[in-house]
Design a protein around this motif. Structure first.
Motif, short mmCIF file in Angstrom:
data_model
loop_
_atom_site.label_atom_id
_atom_site.label_comp_id
_atom_site.label_asym_id
_atom_site.label_seq_id
_atom_site.Cartn_x
_atom_site.Cartn_y
_atom_site.Cartn_z
N VAL A 1 82.90 144.21 -15.16
CA VAL A 1 82.07 143.91 -16.10
C VAL A 1 80.66 144.78 -16.07
N LEU B 1 76.48 137.11 -15.67
CA LEU B 1 77.75 137.55 -14.96
C LEU B 1 78.91 136.69 -15.10
N THR B 2 78.46 135.34 -15.20
CA THR B 2 79.63 134.41 -15.39
C THR B 2 80.11 134.54 -16.55
N TRP C 1 86.12 138.69 -20.07
CA TRP C 1 86.79 139.65 -19.55
C TRP C 1 88.36 139.65 -19.85
N ARG D 1 80.12 137.16 -18.68
CA ARG D 1 80.93 138.39 -18.74
C ARG D 1 82.34 138.37 -18.22
N LEU D 2 82.39 137.60 -16.88
CA LEU D 2 83.85 137.61 -16.29
C LEU D 2 84.63 136.60 -17.16
N GLY E 1 89.99 141.57 -12.17
CA GLY E 1 88.97 140.81 -12.68
C GLY E 1 87.76 140.60 -11.73
N GLY E 2 87.61 141.61 -10.78
CA GLY E 2 86.32 141.55 -10.06
C GLY E 2 85.13 141.96 -10.82
N PRO E 3 83.79 141.42 -10.42
CA PRO E 3 82.60 141.84 -10.81
C PRO E 3 82.64 143.39 -11.54
#
Length: 581
Positions: free
Chosen positions: A505, A530-531, A537, A533-534, A500-502
């Protein structure tokens, strides 16, 4: 530095719990051993030396280690020890699937338990192929039995049509040439014979040669061990001398914990920078340090290696091969140069009983075109660059000496491959929307995702780019890269996509910024995006349900801490267990 003080000798050894005495259990152990023809006086209290041999015909780099084992035995006998050869788990870089890296930790665990559960007072670790060296060092660090490394040595130089051929390096080069239409498949097949013309490991500064150098720089091998070619008679002499030395190490109780200090690791990091060593050394040294309880981090790699010039002119960074490196004087010359430049902890203890400086201070550089003066270094800022940013919160690594200067600061459009199968399916498609300004992104190839973190980070370029004469593009992944490979490649991106690292995404069309001078790897989207998308995920990688693969995926840690199994970290020692008979 507090000088090492040898333990008093003679004393009762660990092996005597099995062999010493006249009780039923001791007779049981000795009696079975005697069916091999060992005379009674070998069990009289002399050190029992385990020769842990990773020989295997499916590990080509190590297929000659059975010969070296005989020379180790000679040395052990000469010094008054009792040698016993023990075949151990052998991780073949060229044959193991899905990747040898998935089995490094399994090998370390298996060897550790052999060392702990069998009557050995000291060990000679016979290694060579990429993962065999770190796995046995990890095992030795965990058990803390007196141990010494003997590597199998590199192959002789390869030549194809009067051109030096470096194993691995030219495989990538020739493969790309075929895709670009510059080399025929028939010529590629002809070149194959020149890539491996003698016993031994890769003759470039790939991972095998790098880890041999790391073992020597850490002080765990005798000075000069790393570069002697596999078929040179001096390799056998080194094996015999190491056999002699391990007996004295047992008598002195000189253990890995005495040698593998923070100073030793910092010496190794700086040595890696000076030789242009493999990025794989990062992951392996972090894992070894974790086994002895030293808090080594990626920041240490950047701090220690940043200002060290790369002075060894070897492929893939330079033009020569390991054979020339040996003739020039080998690693002792490099370590001496570090000492002269104030970049060496001179008092670090080695398995020879001498300090790192004592054993190299008088060596001579016989070829300044192979081991370069500092003002002619391949790069003045060598080592391994550690990049951080919103795309790699826990870090990613890049090897400057193998990268293209014009790409060290770059902004480009992401072309994303969700996993290695997606990459293979699309990379040769003439319709792929990509050019040399893009940034190739590969996901789900880290410790959990591949699984095992394969050497696929140096993704081959698309044929339509290669045909333009372009040989390098910025590439980013959570995978590793072969030490024989080259290019502007960001590796080990942590946390990995499967965790689940950046990286997980990143989307096609996102802009990515690489800024090596400022150690930055940035995904150019808003923090809120970014937040979001994570948060949305979900994992897409395959998850095992049983077997070692399940154990690995469940317990493997990130590349930023060495990708070891969580329950194997920290030294556990080698206490004598209760006899079950």
């Amino acid at each position: 530095m507090t000088r090492f003080v040898p333990a008093p000798w003679p004393r009762r050894l660990r092996s005597q719990e099995w062999f010493g005495g006249s009780g039923r259990d001791q007779i049981y152990h000795r009696g079975w051993m005697k069916n091999q023809g060992f005379p009674h006086d070998l069990f009289d209290g002399r050190p029992v030396i385990g020769i842990l041999n990773t020989w295997s015909e499916l590990t080509p780099c190590n297929a000659h280690l059975n010969v070296l084992a005989d020379f180790v035995k000679r040395g052990v006998y000469e010094a008054g020890g009792f040698p016993v050869e023990v075949p151990v788990f052998s991780t073949s870089e060229s044959a193991f699937r899905p990747t040898a890296m998935m089995f490094r930790n399994l090998a370390a665990m298996a060897v550790e338990e052999q060392m702990r559960g069998q009557p050995m007072d000291g060990c000679v670790l016979l290694v060579g192929c990429d993962k065999t060296t770190p796995s046995l060092l990890m095992a030795a660090a965990s058990t803390d039995l007196p141990s010494i490394i003997v590597t199998g040595g590199p192959m002789l130089n390869g030549y194809y049509r009067n051109e030096r051929v470096g194993s691995g390096t030219h495989l990538w080069k020739f493969s790309e040439a075929v895709k670009a239409g510059e080399m025929t498949p028939e010529e590629f097949a002809e070149a194959e014979a020149s890539m491996s013309r003698s016993a031994g490991s890769c003759n470039t500064m790939g991972t095998a040669s790098t880890m041999a150098s790391m073992a020597e720089a850490l002080g765990m091998a005798l000075s000069g061990n790393a570069a002697i070619p596999a078929v040179d008679s001096r390799r056998r002499v080194m094996a015999q001398l190491s056999g002699r030395r391990i007996v004295q190490m047992v008598k002195d109780d000189l253990k890995p914990s005495d040698v593998l200090t923070r100073d030793a690791f910092e010496n190794a990091i700086r040595t890696n920078a000076a030789i242009g060593g493999s990025t794989n050394a990062v992951i392996h040294l972090l894992a070894i340090a974790g086994r002895v309880g030293i808090d080594l981090t990626l920041d240490d790699w950047d701090r220690c290696g940043r200002d060290v010039p790369t002075i060894v002119n070897l492929m893939p960074s330079g033009k020569y091969l390991m054979e020339e490196f040996f003739y020039a004087g080998g690693l002792p010359v490099v370590i001496k140069r570090l000492g002269e430049a104030g970049l060496l902890h001179r008092d670090a203890l080695t398995v020879s009983g001498q300090t790192a400086w004592e054993q190299v201070k008088d060596v001579v550089n016989h070829n300044p075109d192979v081991i370069l003066p500092a003002d002619k270094a391949l790069t003045q800022s060598g080592g391994v660059v550690v990049l951080k940013g919103n795309l790699a919160p826990k870090g990613a690594v890049l090897k400057p000496s193998a990268a293209s200067p014009h790409l060290m600061v770059h902004r480009g459009r992401a072309v994303v491959f969700e996993d290695i199968d997606d990459y293979k399916a699309r990379i040769n498609d003439e319709g792929l929307d990509i050019d040399e300004t893009c940034v190739m992104v590969l996901k789900n190839c880290g410790p959990k995702g591949y699984p095992g973190m394969a050497e696929v980070g140096n993704m081959g370029l698309p044929p339509k780019v290669l045909r333009k004469g372009i040989t390098d593009m910025v590439r980013i992944s959570d995978a590793r890269m072969s030490g024989t490979a080259y290019g502007t490649v960001c590796l080990h991106t942590s946390p990995e996509a499967a965790a689940g690292g950046p990286l997980a995404v990143v989307r096609d069309g996102d802009m990515i910024e690489l800024d090596v001078p400022n150690r930055r790897l940035h995904l150019d989207i808003a923090e809120e995006e970014l937040t979001a998308r994570l948060a949305a995920w979900t994992p897409t990688h395959e998850v095992a349900e049983s077997g070692y693969l399940w154990l690995h995926q469940t317990h493997v840690e990130g590349a930023d801490t060495g990708a070891d199994l969580s329950f194997l970290k920290g030294g556990r020692g080698a206490p004598v267990g209760k006899d079950s008979h």
